[in-house]
Motif scaffolding. Structure first.
Motif, short mmCIF file in Angstrom:
data_model
loop_
_atom_site.label_atom_id
_atom_site.label_comp_id
_atom_site.label_asym_id
_atom_site.label_seq_id
_atom_site.Cartn_x
_atom_site.Cartn_y
_atom_site.Cartn_z
N ARG A 264 9.64 -1.73 3.58
CA ARG A 264 8.78 -1.65 4.56
C ARG A 264 7.89 -2.70 4.68
NH1 ARG A 264 7.89 4.37 6.50
NH2 ARG A 264 9.96 5.36 5.89
N LYS B 200 -0.01 4.39 -0.57
CA LYS B 200 -0.65 5.70 0.05
C LYS B 200 -0.38 5.67 1.66
CE LYS B 200 -4.26 6.65 -3.10
NZ LYS B 200 -5.80 6.68 -3.21
N SER B 201 -0.72 4.68 2.27
CA SER B 201 -0.32 4.58 3.60
C SER B 201 1.09 4.77 3.94
CB SER B 201 -0.95 3.39 4.38
OG SER B 201 -0.44 2.20 3.94
N THR B 202 1.98 4.02 3.11
CA THR B 202 3.31 4.19 3.40
C THR B 202 3.72 5.81 3.04
OG1 THR B 202 3.55 2.03 2.60
CG2 THR B 202 5.56 3.09 2.65
N ARG B 203 3.13 6.41 2.07
CA ARG B 203 3.51 7.74 1.56
C ARG B 203 3.23 8.41 2.75
NH1 ARG B 203 -0.87 9.86 -2.05
NH2 ARG B 203 -1.94 9.53 -0.12
N ASP B 204 2.26 8.29 3.51
CA ASP B 204 1.50 8.99 4.78
C ASP B 204 2.47 9.22 5.89
OD1 ASP B 204 -0.55 9.99 2.94
OD2 ASP B 204 -1.93 8.69 3.93
N ALA B 205 2.88 7.82 6.09
CA ALA B 205 3.82 7.62 7.15
C ALA B 205 5.15 8.42 6.83
CB ALA B 205 4.14 5.93 7.36
N ASP C 263 1.00 -1.23 0.12
CA ASP C 263 -0.05 0.05 0.06
C ASP C 263 0.81 1.27 -0.08
OD1 ASP C 263 -1.73 2.06 0.73
OD2 ASP C 263 -2.79 1.10 2.23
N SER D 251 4.68 12.29 7.56
CA SER D 251 4.58 12.35 8.99
C SER D 251 5.99 12.75 9.56
CB SER D 251 3.89 11.31 9.56
OG SER D 251 4.18 11.31 10.85
#
Ligand SMILES: Nc1nc2c(c(=O)[nH]1)N[C@@H](CN(C=O)c1ccc(C(=O)N[C@@H](CCC(=O)O)C(=O)O)cc1)CN2
Length: 287
Positions: A154, A12-17, A10, A20
């Motif tokens: 990841r 998108k969730s990796t990008r968001d992490a 995923d 952050s």
């Protein structure tokens, strides 16, 4: 019996992490008086390129990076485009920038990329940056290849010792990805396939990791994929029915991991662009 389907890599969730983490690093830079500024140079009206550039500026806003935008007409001359590059090279507020590719065909892409100050090359596509990659020296890495390696790491997909088949020899993905994966730190064995490859199915079928970056809809079919392999779809083709990737739908039932398009590697490209930008600012402080 329930069908087993691939674990989704995923993006998108990796990008968001990653965003952050970058927010924290940008705040630390600000405390030391450094504000990273990312510039984009966009030539022409291609809707896809416009969408990618918009996405890059939205991402900068989320992370706290200043962004600078130069949108230029499709019929700009080589000399006028190079004058914009010279301006960004001289602008202290612009700590790194990219030229959105592809450029219209009347422009010399290689000459434009070469004119970027290597110290401001946020995309890792300047010949100096690519040379550093070949030599194993520190420098900005091309964003999509770096995003692919980061996504695999990841999700704990083993890279060392893996047989990786990369389909597509383009300068933004396939070629630099081969260099990245064969560094000592990654230690993969890479086969780079292209239009001259005699038996694509055979090359794909023995791979532990398949990266499809050819821009040919549905090129990688379920029969080609070794059960349990990781498959990453990097192809994006705009069709009448919307966006389509290089990987056929049924691969999800054969692969162990799948980076789909959309939602896999694409978001990682932007995350790595911002990472390159922040790292360059950190390097400048250290120097
Ligand atoms: N100077 C550069 N030009 C181009 C690059 C690049 O790295 N540097 N890569 C691509 C375009 N690109 C970024 O510029 C890019 C491609 C795709 C995505 C993305 O998030 N895609 C979505 C799906 C596509 C969509 O929604 O339109 C996804 O995969 O989920 C981001 C950036 C060529 N040019």
């Amino acid at each position: 019996m329930a069908r087993v389907t691939a674990t989704i890599l995923d993006g998108k969730s990796t990008r968001d992490a990653i965003f952050s983490d970058l927010r924290t690093r940008v705040a630390a830079l600000a405390e030391r008086g450094v504000t990273p500024g990312l510039g984009t140079v966009l030539v022409g009206d291609d809707p896809g390129s416009h969408a990618y550039v918009r996405g890059k500026h939205r991402a900068c806003e989320k992370v706290g990076i200043t962004s600078i935008r130069r949108d230029l007409p499709a019929d700009i001359s080589q000399a006028d485009l190079e004058a914009v590059i010279d301006e960004l090279n001289a602008d202290p507020a612009c700590t790194g920038y990219i030229v959105q590719l592809p450029l219209p065909s009347h422009l010399d892409e290689g000459a434009v990329l070469e004119r970027i100050d290597p110290a401001k090359d946020a995309d890792g596509l300047h010949p100096v940056s690519l040379g550093r990659l070949v030599l194993g020296e520190t420098g900005p890495l091309p964003c999509t290849p770096r995003g692919i390696v980061e996504l695999l790491r990841r999700f704990e997909v083993p890279i060392a010792g893996a047989n990786v088949t990369v389909v597509g020899r383009g300068v933004t993905v396939g070629r630099p990805l081969g260099l990245l994966l064969t560094r000592r730190s990654e230690n993969a064995t890479v086969t780079l396939c292209h239009t001259g490859t005699k038996d694509l199915a055979a090359e794909v079928s023995r791979a532990d990791i398949v990266v499809a970056a050819a821009g040919k809809v549905g090129l990688i079919t379920p029969e080609m994929v070794k059960p349990g392999a990781a498959v990453l779809d990097v192809g994006i083709t705009r069709t009448e029915d919307g966006l389509a990737g290089d990987v056929a739908a049924g691969v999800r039932e054969v692969a162990g991991h799948l980076a789909p398009m959309p939602g896999g590697v694409g978001p990682m490209t932007v995350a790595m662009l911002l990472t390159n930008t922040v790292e360059a600012a950190e390097r400048s402080l250290a120097a």
